[in-house]
Structures are given as structure tokens and as C-alpha cells.
Design a protein around this motif. Structure first.
Motif, PDB file in Angstrom:
ATOM      1  N   LEU A 291     -34.640  15.188 -39.568  1.00  0.00           N
ATOM      2  CA  LEU A 291     -33.902  14.552 -40.653  1.00  0.00           C
ATOM      3  C   LEU A 291     -33.178  15.525 -41.593  1.00  0.00           C
ATOM      4  CD1 LEU A 291     -33.184  11.728 -41.417  1.00  0.00           C
ATOM      5  CD2 LEU A 291     -35.275  11.560 -42.753  1.00  0.00           C
ATOM      6  N   PRO A 292     -33.814  16.662 -41.967  1.00  0.00           N
ATOM      7  CA  PRO A 292     -33.146  17.549 -42.935  1.00  0.00           C
ATOM      8  C   PRO A 292     -31.738  17.957 -42.518  1.00  0.00           C
ATOM      9  CG  PRO A 292     -35.413  18.215 -42.643  1.00  0.00           C
ATOM     10  CD  PRO A 292     -35.168  17.154 -41.632  1.00  0.00           C
ATOM     11  N   LEU A 295     -29.274  15.122 -42.646  1.00  0.00           N
ATOM     12  CA  LEU A 295     -28.811  14.841 -44.008  1.00  0.00           C
ATOM     13  C   LEU A 295     -27.753  15.847 -44.443  1.00  0.00           C
ATOM     14  CD1 LEU A 295     -32.200  13.818 -45.660  1.00  0.00           C
ATOM     15  CD2 LEU A 295     -30.142  12.398 -45.525  1.00  0.00           C
ATOM     16  N   MET A 298     -24.652  14.955 -42.829  1.00  0.00           N
ATOM     17  CA  MET A 298     -24.070  13.792 -43.479  1.00  0.00           C
ATOM     18  C   MET A 298     -23.310  14.191 -44.743  1.00  0.00           C
ATOM     19  SD  MET A 298     -25.890  10.561 -45.192  1.00  0.00           S
ATOM     20  CE  MET A 298     -26.004  11.582 -46.646  1.00  0.00           C
ATOM     21  N   ALA A 299     -23.915  15.085 -45.517  1.00  0.00           N
ATOM     22  CA  ALA A 299     -23.234  15.566 -46.719  1.00  0.00           C
ATOM     23  C   ALA A 299     -21.912  16.231 -46.326  1.00  0.00           C
ATOM     24  CB  ALA A 299     -24.124  16.550 -47.462  1.00  0.00           C
TER      25      ALA A 299
ATOM     26  N   ASN B 371     -34.436   7.983 -38.127  1.00  0.00           N
ATOM     27  CA  ASN B 371     -33.328   8.834 -38.573  1.00  0.00           C
ATOM     28  C   ASN B 371     -32.088   7.997 -38.875  1.00  0.00           C
ATOM     29  OD1 ASN B 371     -34.553  11.374 -38.489  1.00  0.00           O
ATOM     30  ND2 ASN B 371     -34.197  11.582 -36.287  1.00  0.00           N
ATOM     31  N   VAL B 374     -32.420   5.948 -42.117  1.00  0.00           N
ATOM     32  CA  VAL B 374     -32.334   6.776 -43.323  1.00  0.00           C
ATOM     33  C   VAL B 374     -30.891   7.226 -43.565  1.00  0.00           C
ATOM     34  CG1 VAL B 374     -33.032   8.956 -44.395  1.00  0.00           C
ATOM     35  CG2 VAL B 374     -34.708   7.576 -43.160  1.00  0.00           C
ATOM     36  N   ILE B 375     -30.265   7.789 -42.519  1.00  0.00           N
ATOM     37  CA  ILE B 375     -28.914   8.325 -42.695  1.00  0.00           C
ATOM     38  C   ILE B 375     -27.934   7.221 -43.071  1.00  0.00           C
ATOM     39  CG2 ILE B 375     -26.966   9.399 -41.497  1.00  0.00           C
ATOM     40  CD1 ILE B 375     -29.120  11.394 -42.054  1.00  0.00           C
ATOM     41  N   VAL B 378     -28.605   5.948 -46.643  1.00  0.00           N
ATOM     42  CA  VAL B 378     -28.124   6.849 -47.698  1.00  0.00           C
ATOM     43  C   VAL B 378     -26.608   6.747 -47.825  1.00  0.00           C
ATOM     44  CG1 VAL B 378     -27.881   9.275 -48.395  1.00  0.00           C
ATOM     45  CG2 VAL B 378     -30.050   8.461 -47.457  1.00  0.00           C
ATOM     46  N   TYR B 382     -24.268   5.518 -50.971  1.00  0.00           N
ATOM     47  CA  TYR B 382     -23.193   6.373 -51.490  1.00  0.00           C
ATOM     48  C   TYR B 382     -21.873   5.606 -51.534  1.00  0.00           C
ATOM     49  CZ  TYR B 382     -19.573   9.989 -51.506  1.00  0.00           C
ATOM     50  OH  TYR B 382     -18.465  10.733 -51.804  1.00  0.00           O
ATOM     51  N   SER B 397     -21.586   2.554 -41.987  1.00  0.00           N
ATOM     52  CA  SER B 397     -23.046   2.548 -41.899  1.00  0.00           C
ATOM     53  C   SER B 397     -23.532   1.907 -40.616  1.00  0.00           C
ATOM     54  CB  SER B 397     -23.654   1.842 -43.113  1.00  0.00           C
ATOM     55  OG  SER B 397     -23.565   2.689 -44.224  1.00  0.00           O
TER      56      SER B 397
END
Lengths: 456, 456
Positions: A291-292, A295, A298-299, B371, B374-375, B378, B382, B397
Motif C-alpha cells: 500500500l505505501p 499511495l 497515487m499522489a 489495496n 483504499v486507493i 482516498v 480527494y 475511482s
């Protein structure tokens, strides 16, 4: 005699074994596993349920059981130790294992069990050795070493040395070198067994041992240990304390694991995994490993969306600009990952040599240029025939030319800079480099698009 | 005594050495390199120009020079052998080297030099051994093995055995095991030196040797050799011919290289490199290693452009659809690479166990779902705040939800299927999986976009 390379577990064999266990037939169960190597028994355990495994485990001789335990993979071992009593672990296994393997097992146990189990070991020297090994960080020479070694006082003769080996050798299975120490227990030489064997009885040990010792102190990192043993082709490496007193030895089989894990760890980082993950790990652990970076990706994607948002007007006028958004990002990512992988691997195996950053960049400039010219040339030709719009053709090809070249150079530069800053260069590969190149590529692409579409 | 881990090459040291070489001062040059380990001398060679290196090389003792030669990396060695005469190579180096190292060197030489050089070796047994080793594929046990070993007839006693070792041991540096053969030269046992040392003089060898031999035939692949030595923690492995006759032994130091190269090779494939590339390789070789996957990535990019082209109308109406093109491709790529890397590594290290394809996929379904939820959750949050358009928010999404999940499952499935088909699963990772997911993701994204934008 077993001439084939390894034992094959067949379905038939497993059925027989399960049948023997179900009927508590010790004789047949023993017969089935008696001749097997501990590593093979460990493999069989993966196929058994926990109660079958436990039954079989308690049939083994203490020494063999200890070996099997140290050969099990982490998940199987944890599962197995959970169903054994503290006393069984201490007296049946730890007492008869090599100290380094025993310490590895104790280290992984829950805190409250550790102390109880150590107290239950009746061989006090063994308990002391294990407790001592537990004080070292597992990623250092101290964490890798075992206490089993043959130590000889340097004033002995070859004959006295052989007698001493007979006395000490019970606790040490494989001897590659004899370690020679002075009256203060300081390591002063190593002696290959072969040389002892071919010496005359009254030759002083001090005269035939090697005085050019390669050794490490307990705090040397395990990666450094691996690279020393690899460089000097050593099968065993003595470990000394700060005063030069011999405290243990590291054998090559433990270091082989370090070498494999090192190489794998770079691959994991390049693949966007934050820790060592196995298919047999829990869903939570697997998700946590992945996941990290997702993410972070995704950013990066959100930033990419913002960059494209800057050019909304151009997109409204020329929708076809969107067609080549993926190729620009993908090619920047691919080229960057390639060049960084080469640098990261060279850094990991110390094969970068003394080329220096500038010379590497100059070479990468050539390689990147070659790749960039070929790729954008091919795409230009393709678009000349299949794209309706010359401005688009120009935009895509010139963007790719710049992006591939820049990505290649960044891919070479970033790991080298990180390495100089003592940050793990492998972190620079994978998702990080892909994401950065994505954003950069989009910016270049749309800026060029804006230029070409307004001029052609 | 050297207590530190390894020798450090300082600028001052190099200056002194260069100065001694420039002035042809043999005494000082010798003094500077005399105490060094061959592996350290090999490192120094990287910093010298070819004439300096040659001068230094011819100062070394024959045996040491051979070791240094075998420690040099491929590029340096080729460069160096090119300036030596055939006779120098044969008599100064090959004659005094271990047969496996010598064979590796001869194997890399141009064809016309090979024969000439072999003919110039005056030790006929050594020349024969090297020529024999050259007949094996370098990626097999035959290609890894050396001819140096101590062979003992099984009818001897311990005392006779020690006498025989004294006779044979000159040609073997490091002895870990004695190999016991019968009258037909068939391998019937191995004997650890330690056991011989602690035995009584008149004990028959046949009684104390291990009869449970782990050995390989010459045609076993080197990866298999590595996994056997790793599994059974061996420092040396005997190699036999089809009739069980002992033909050589493989030592762990050669296998460590195989293990490292194996692990690195998966990383290279995942990074889109077609062959082992070092920063010191030529520009052409480096480009050749990288261009193929870049071209495949480009072809994927063109297909991506075609997929987007199908939705040109939607893009003309809703330009903002283009904003999230990169994130969909990137996240699919990242998730796919992560899950395939886990499977590929588990396959490579045989740690996949008996989990089975279906159970792995079921687990991956859970991890991928977690995963994905969550992604996309988020990103949904946003976009609720920062995106002007709810249809776009929904599109991105829901597309990510599907793409991450599908990419994760494909990343697990594809390497497993390739492995069953005996195709290298590592090929499935890297550019291939990224490109496929890119195209798939675009299709999902635009199809959903078409749906949501026409309904909201």
C-alpha cells in the motif's frame, strides 16, 4: 548411495507417511524419514498439518530435530513453535542445535517466552552462548556468528593440536579452519586442517598457521560480511571483539542467505514493495508491503492530473493530444528504470569500479541518446503514415526524444547521488522514478504540444 | 595481522605504486603489493592503465598472478589478455591456476587463440583437464566444476589415507572433503577431514566415510546446483559422470556467483533489460540490452493511443477525462509489478510451497481488493473536494478499483502460468505487465467515463 541431486516428495510417499502417523505407527514413520536429510524433512513438514508435523518431530533424534527446525521457513516455524511447550523447545531442540541457529529461533519468540526458555536449557554453557548471541543486532557479524569453533593455543605442537581437536571437536560439526590464539585469547592465526594433517608431529602451530588473518569485529554489517567472504572466497570468517579476542565464526551457508536476501531486496524495492513479502504471508502483511508505494504513486498521479489540467484549453481544441499521454509517461518510466537498475546493481555488487559520476553520465548520455533517437524515429515514421495531424506527430516524437534522454540520465544520476549521501540507491528505482518521469514527461509533452499546435 | 575487514586503496598508495612502476623500480613495486590478497590486487588493477597493470602482473609469482587474473572482472580481463602473448598466458598463468578458473579464461578467448594457448601449456595433465572442462556447457555442473580433488581408494586405512593426502595435496589448496572411490573409480563415500584427523591410524576408510552422498551429474543446470548446495548447506559438491565415476567437485565460492547472478537476473528482467549489463560495458552493449523492451513498450504505447482514439468524441466533449489517464495506467502497472514480483521471487527461491494456484489467487483477490478500496477511496475523497465534476470523480475511482484488482490478480496468475509452461516467469514482470495493464486500464477508464458522463 544417493546419486541424484535431491529427494523428491511423491504423493505416494506422503500418503504412506500420513497413514503411519494417523495410526501412530512409530516404526513405519521412523523408517520413512530415517534416511532423509533434515532439509528434506523440513520440506515434508510444509505438506503436513500441524499435528502430523508435531508427531513426526517428536520421533526425531534431538540433534536431527534441531536441524529440521532451523531449516523450516519462518512461517512454518512460528506455527510449529506455537504448539510446543517451553520445555520441549529448550531441552529437545535448543540444547542440541548450533548456537547461531538456536539464537535465531529464540530471537523470533515472544518476549515472555524467551527468558523462560533460556532458563530451561540445562547445558549452561549453551544457554550462556545463546544469551550472548542474542545481544547482537541480527544484521551484524555478531548476529550471524556461531560460538562453535576450535581454538588452539599458539604454543602447542601439531601433535598436541590434534589431541586438542579430538577433545573439542564433539561440539563442532564442520571444521574448515582451526583458530590460533595467544595467551590473552587474541586471534593470532588461522590453520587450514589440511596443513595440520600433512605436518610433522612436533611442528609448532605458530610456525604453520597463517598470520594474515581476515576477520571482522562483531559490529560489522552483514552486507559487509557477505561482500568480504565473497571477495576473498572464504568458507568461514572469524569474528573478534574490540580487543581482538576471538568471539565466534561465520560460515558461508549463513552468508549465502544474506547474499540472496540482498539481491532480492533490491528487486523488491524496484517493484515497490516495502518489505520482504512471501505468498504465504498474511493478507495484512502483504497489503502493508504494497500500500505505501501505491499511495505514493497515487499522489504522483494527482500531480500528473494537475499538470494536464494546466493544458485543458489545448485539450479542448485538440483532443488528439490526449492519445499519446500514456506513451510519454510509459517510455520515460521504462528508460529511467532501466538505467537506474544497471547503476543500482553495480553499486550493490561493487562492480561500478572507479568510473566516476561524470564519465558514467557521459556514457549514459550516449546510450540514452541512441535509444531516444531510435524510439522517436520509429514513432515519427509510424505517425507520418497513420496520424492525421503533423503537429501531433512532431509533438510526440520530440517529447519522447527529450523524455527518454532525460529519464536515462536521471536514472543514472539519482542512485549515484543517493549512494554518496548514504541513502539506499535501490529506493530511487521503481515507483519513485516512474512517478517522477511521468510528471516530467507530461509537462514536456504538453509544452511542446502547445508550441507545435499553435505554429503548425 | 590484518584485523580490519579489507584492504583500502588510498590515493597515496596508488601514487606510490604508479611512481614505482613509472621508474621501473621492481623492489618498491614488489614491496607495495607483496602482502596483498589477490582480490585486492585485482581491485588495484582497475585503477591502473593497461601498461602499468601489465608491468605489475609480470612481477607477481606465477601462482599469485593466476589468482589475480581469475579475480578480475570480465572487461578488465579481456583488456588485459589482449596485450599478453599466448605463451605468457599459457605458461605464466594457466599452468598454475585451478582448472575451473583456467577453463573459464580459455573459454572467453577468441577461437584461434584457444587451441594455440592450450598447446603451449607444458603440464600435460593440466592442459588435458582444461580441455576436458571446456567441453561442458558453462551453465551446468560440468562447467562449474574443478578437477582438483583428493581421491582415496576405499580399501585404505586412515594412516594410508593421510600419506596419500600428503602426496596428492600439493595441487589442491583447500580441502573440505576427501572423496572415497571404489576400484572402478565410482564415488562411494565422502570423508570430512575432521573425522580423518580424529580417527585411529588403522581404521579402514570405508568404515568412517559418509555413504549418504549428495552428488550431481555433469549435465545438471547451474541453478539446480546452487539450489542443492544452498538447501543442504554444502561447501563442496562432488560431480559424477553418467556411470557414477567421480569427475570433479564444485566449491561454494563459484556457486555464490551463480546465486547472485540468478537473483540479479530476475531484477534485470523486471527492469526491462535483456541481458546482464554493467556500467563499464560498451555503449553498444548497453543500448542493445535496453532497446528491445523500449520498442515493445512503444508498440504498447501505440496501442494505448488507439484505445484512446476510440473515445475521441468523449474527449472533445469532456477534456477533463484526459487528466486521469496517467494515474490509471500507473496504478495498474504498479499493482501488477508488485504482485508479480512476490510470485517471481517465491518461484525463484522455491518458497512458494504447496499453496497452489487457486489458493494464491484467492488471497491475491483479498489483498488486491484491500489495496483497490483504499486507493480509490482516498482518490474519491480527494476528488470530492478538488474536482469540479462528479462524473469524473466516479469514473476515476471506479476505474482504479477495477484496474488495481485486475492488475493484482493478473500479476499473480501470469508468472504462475508461465512457470507451469516452463517459460521464465520473470519475463512476465516489468515492461510486459506494465504495458498490458496500461492498455487494459485505458479501456476500462474510458468505457466507464463514457457511461458516467452520459448519465450524470
Amino acid at each position: 548411495m544417493r546419486t541424484t541431486e535431491s529427494f523428491e516428495i511423491t504423493e505416494e510417499y506422503l500418503d504412506n507417511l500420513r497413514y503411519a502417523i494417523a495410526n501412530k505407527n512409530e516404526v513405519i514413520a521412523n523408517e520413512l524419514i530415517d534416511d532423509l536429510h533434515p532439509a528434506d524433512i523440513a520440506e515434508i513438514y510444509e505438506d503436513l498439518d500441524i499435528n502430523e508435523a508435531k508427531y513426526l518431530f517428536l520421533l526425531l533424534s534431538n540433534e536431527k530435530a534441531g536441524y529440521v527446525l532451523s531449516e523450516l521457513d519462518d512461517n512454518d516455524r512460528d506455527r510449529f513453535l506455537a504448539v510446543l511447550s517451553n520445555e520441549e523447545i529448550a531441552t529437545r531442540f535448543l540444547e542440541h542445535m548450533d548456537t547461531d541457529d538456536a539464537a535465531d529461533i529464540v530471537a523470533d519468540l515472544p518476549k515472555d517466552r524467551k527468558k523462560d526458555i533460556l532458563a530451561l536449557i540445562s547445558d549452561l554453557e549453551q544457554a550462556d552462548d545463546i544469551a550472548d548471541l542474542l545481544t547482537y543486532d541480527e544484521d551484524t557479524a555478531g548476529g550471524l556468528m556461531a560460538k562453535e569453533l576450535i581454538t588452539i593455543y599458539n604454543k602447542l605442537t601439531a601433535k598436541e593440536c590434534i589431541a586438542e581437536i579430538k577433545r573439542q571437536s564433539e561440539e563442532v560439526d564442520e571444521i574448515y579452519y582451526i583458530y590460533v590464539v595467544d595467551a590473552n585469547e587474541r586471534l593470532v592465526g588461522t590453520l587450514p586442517l589440511k596443513r595440520l594433517l600433512i605436518s610433522n608431529d612436533d611442528t609448532p602451530i605458530d610456525e604453520i598457521c597463517d598470520k594474515e588473518i581476515i576477520s571482522v569485529t562483531t559490529d560489522v554489517e552483514s552486507e559487509e560480511v557477505a561482500s568480504i567472504m565473497e571477495k576473498y572466497n572464504l568458507v568461514a570468517l572469524p569474528v573478534v571483539d574490540a580487543d581482538g579476542r576471538l568471539t565466534g565464526r561465520i560460515t558461508i551457508d549463513d552468508v549465502v542467505d544474506v547474499i540472496r536476501e540482498d539481491a532480492e531486496s533490491d528487486y523488491q524495492k524496484a517493484s515497490g514493495l516495502t518489505n520482504d513479502a512471501l505468498p504465504s504471508d498474511s493478507v495484512w502483511r502483504l497489503t502493508g508491503a504494497r500500500l505505501p508505494w501505491l499511495l505514493i504513486g497515487m499522489a504522483g498521479g494527482i500531480m500528473g492530473a494537475r499538470v494536464i489540467g494546466l493544458f485543458e484549453e489545448e485539450l479542448q481544441q485538440f483532443a488528439s493530444l490526449a492519445f499519446f499521454i500514456p506513451i510519454v509517461g510509459a517510455m520515460g518510466g521504462n528508460a529511467g528504470v532501466q538505467s537506474s537498475a544497471i547503476v543500482v546493481q553495480a553499486l550493490a555488487s561493487n562492480s561500478l569500479g572507479k568510473i566516476g559520476i561524470l564519465a558514467s553520465l557521459a556514457k549514459e548520455f550516449m546510450v540514452g541518446s541512441l535509444n531516444a533517437v531510435v524510439i522517436s524515429g520509429v514513432l515519427f515514421t509510424y505517425n507520418l503514415f497513420f496520424s492525421p495531424n503533423f503537429a501531433l506527430t512532431l509533438t510526440v516524437s520530440s517529447a519522447l526524444l527529450i523524455v527518454i534522454l532525460v529519464a536515462s540520465i536521471m536514472g543514472t544520476l539519482i542512485p549515484m547521488v543517493l549512494d554518496k549521501l548514504d541513502i539506499d540507491p535501490a529506493l530511487a528505482t521503481g515507483p519513485f522514478i516512474t512517478t517522477t518521469n511521468d510528471i516530467l514527461g507530461l509537462f514536456v509533452y504538453f509544452t511542446l504540444g502547445h508550441m507545435f499546435f499553435t505554429h503548425f
